[in-house]
Design a protein around this motif. Structure first.
Motif, short mmCIF file in Angstrom:
data_model
loop_
_atom_site.label_atom_id
_atom_site.label_comp_id
_atom_site.label_asym_id
_atom_site.label_seq_id
_atom_site.Cartn_x
_atom_site.Cartn_y
_atom_site.Cartn_z
N MET A 1 16.33 17.47 -3.20
CA MET A 1 15.94 16.11 -3.52
C MET A 1 16.92 15.09 -3.64
N ARG A 2 16.73 13.94 -2.98
CA ARG A 2 18.01 13.01 -2.89
C ARG A 2 17.89 12.46 -4.41
N LYS A 3 18.98 12.22 -5.02
CA LYS A 3 19.06 11.81 -6.28
C LYS A 3 19.90 10.43 -6.41
N VAL A 4 20.87 10.36 -5.38
CA VAL A 4 21.80 9.16 -5.40
C VAL A 4 21.15 7.99 -4.76
N PHE A 5 20.83 6.69 -5.57
CA PHE A 5 20.37 5.46 -4.88
C PHE A 5 21.52 4.58 -4.82
N LYS A 6 21.62 3.47 -3.88
CA LYS A 6 22.60 2.52 -3.77
C LYS A 6 22.32 1.26 -4.68
N THR A 7 20.99 1.04 -5.06
CA THR A 7 20.94 -0.32 -5.94
C THR A 7 20.10 0.17 -7.09
N ALA A 8 19.89 -0.70 -7.99
CA ALA A 8 18.95 -0.57 -9.00
C ALA A 8 17.63 -0.56 -8.60
N ALA A 9 17.28 -1.51 -7.79
CA ALA A 9 15.89 -1.73 -7.31
C ALA A 9 15.34 -0.48 -6.70
N GLU A 10 16.11 0.14 -5.74
CA GLU A 10 15.92 1.33 -5.15
C GLU A 10 15.78 2.37 -6.09
N SER A 11 16.56 2.62 -6.79
CA SER A 11 16.58 3.76 -8.00
C SER A 11 14.97 3.63 -8.81
N LEU A 12 14.49 2.33 -8.86
CA LEU A 12 13.39 2.15 -9.82
C LEU A 12 11.98 2.12 -8.98
N ALA A 13 12.38 2.09 -7.35
CA ALA A 13 11.15 1.98 -6.69
C ALA A 13 10.04 3.01 -6.88
N ASP A 14 8.74 2.82 -6.96
CA ASP A 14 7.75 3.38 -6.99
C ASP A 14 7.61 3.97 -8.51
N THR A 15 8.36 3.54 -9.37
CA THR A 15 8.51 4.18 -10.87
C THR A 15 7.63 3.09 -11.85
N LEU A 16 7.69 1.78 -11.51
CA LEU A 16 7.22 0.82 -12.25
C LEU A 16 6.10 0.38 -12.10
N PHE A 17 5.07 0.12 -13.14
CA PHE A 17 3.85 -0.38 -13.22
C PHE A 17 3.58 -1.16 -14.46
N ASP A 18 2.59 -2.03 -14.39
CA ASP A 18 2.15 -2.74 -15.67
C ASP A 18 1.58 -1.82 -16.72
N GLY A 19 2.09 -2.03 -18.01
CA GLY A 19 1.39 -1.34 -19.10
C GLY A 19 2.27 0.04 -19.24
N MET A 20 3.19 0.35 -18.63
CA MET A 20 4.13 1.65 -18.93
C MET A 20 4.94 1.48 -19.88
N THR A 21 5.44 2.87 -20.29
CA THR A 21 6.12 2.93 -21.38
C THR A 21 7.56 3.26 -21.06
N ILE A 22 8.36 2.38 -21.43
CA ILE A 22 9.85 2.82 -20.90
C ILE A 22 10.72 2.89 -22.29
N MET A 23 11.75 4.09 -22.19
CA MET A 23 12.59 4.40 -23.00
C MET A 23 14.06 3.90 -22.28
N SER A 24 14.74 2.93 -23.22
CA SER A 24 15.97 2.43 -23.00
C SER A 24 17.10 2.75 -23.85
N GLY A 25 17.97 3.50 -23.31
CA GLY A 25 19.24 4.08 -24.06
C GLY A 25 20.12 3.02 -24.60
N GLY A 26 20.95 3.37 -25.56
CA GLY A 26 22.06 2.16 -26.08
C GLY A 26 21.88 2.09 -27.40
N PHE A 27 22.79 1.36 -28.20
CA PHE A 27 22.66 1.24 -29.56
C PHE A 27 23.36 -0.28 -29.65
#
Length: 238
Positions: free
Chosen positions: A1-27
């Motif tokens: 399975m190809r894991k490497v993507f060139k852009t942020a938009a491509e890496s998130l393609a088909d993963t985003l939808f309204d009403g979803m739950t997202i974990m965002s790392g960082g402090f």
């Protein structure tokens, strides 16, 4: 399975939808996946539930998703650096599920480990325990907290390989490793992308089995929330 993507938009393609739950790392602003946050803003998805220690600051980090009112609910621990967050919450425009910081970390870890719930003394007898089961073990009461699991986790790492193995750097590790395990899809932005096998297995913090997509982000912007300095003494100036 190809894991490497060139852009942020491509890496998130088909993963985003309204009403979803997202974990965002960082402090704070340390170790946040800024390029992925920006891609979510540009995608325009709304009604989001975001699980993160905090919501960045005004105009940066998750703060940009508050500006566009794409976030409906925050599951957070610290909310003291963002005036817009406070304004929206006090106006009833933003829902907040507040967690003690250690409890939030453990809820995420539990979700990634497949643990549906656990008991903790933290928050017993406070607003944190309202509406939750409280059970007595020995001489003490404990409140039940549920594990957290998201549709998508976005994380930032110092180094990653083409198989998704990740290495975090110092305090930028924070919530990232736990969140990487606790979502249906994990997308990692990395500062340095290397071929598979180049990272010493003993140095890997997040195994690639947890990561579905990788994006290289060179020269990542790293900001400081509050820069504190002092005036130099006469001796130092001499």
């Amino acid at each position: 399975m190809r894991k490497v993507f060139k852009t942020a938009a491509e890496s998130l393609a088909d993963t985003l939808f309204d009403g979803m739950t997202i974990m965002s790392g960082g402090f704070g602003l340390c170790g946040i996946p800024m390029s992925l946050i920006e891609a979510i803003r540009l995608a325009g998805v709304t009604n989001l539930t975001v699980i993160s220690n905090n919501a960045g600051v005004d105009g940066y980090g998750l703060g940009i998703l508050l500006e566009t009112r794409q976030i409906r609910k925050m599951v957070s621990s610290y909310v003291g650096e963002n005036k817009l967050f406070a304004q929206q919450f006090l106006a009833g425009e933003l829902e907040l599920e507040f967690n003690p910081q250690g409890t939030l970390a453990e809820r995420i870890r539990a979700g990634g480990a497949g643990i549906p719930a656990f008991y903790t003394k933290t928050g017993v007898g406070t607003l944190v325990a309202e509406g939750k089961e409280v059970r007595r073990f020995g001489d003490d009461d404990y409140v039940m907290e549920t594990g957290l699991f998201a549709d998508l986790a976005i994380v930032h790492a110092f180094k990653g390989d083409t198989e998704g193995n990740l290495v975090y750097r110092k305090t930028a590790r924070n919530f990232n490793p736990m969140m990487a395990t606790a979502a249906k899809v994990t997308v990692a932005e990395v500062e340095h992308l290397v071929p598979a096998g180049e990272i010493d297995p003993d140095h890997i913090h997040t195994p690639g089995i947890f990561v579905q997509r990788v994006l290289e982000v060179k020269d990542a912007d790293k900001r400081i929330e509050q820069r504190t300095t002092r005036s130099k003494t006469e001796k130092e100036l001499a």
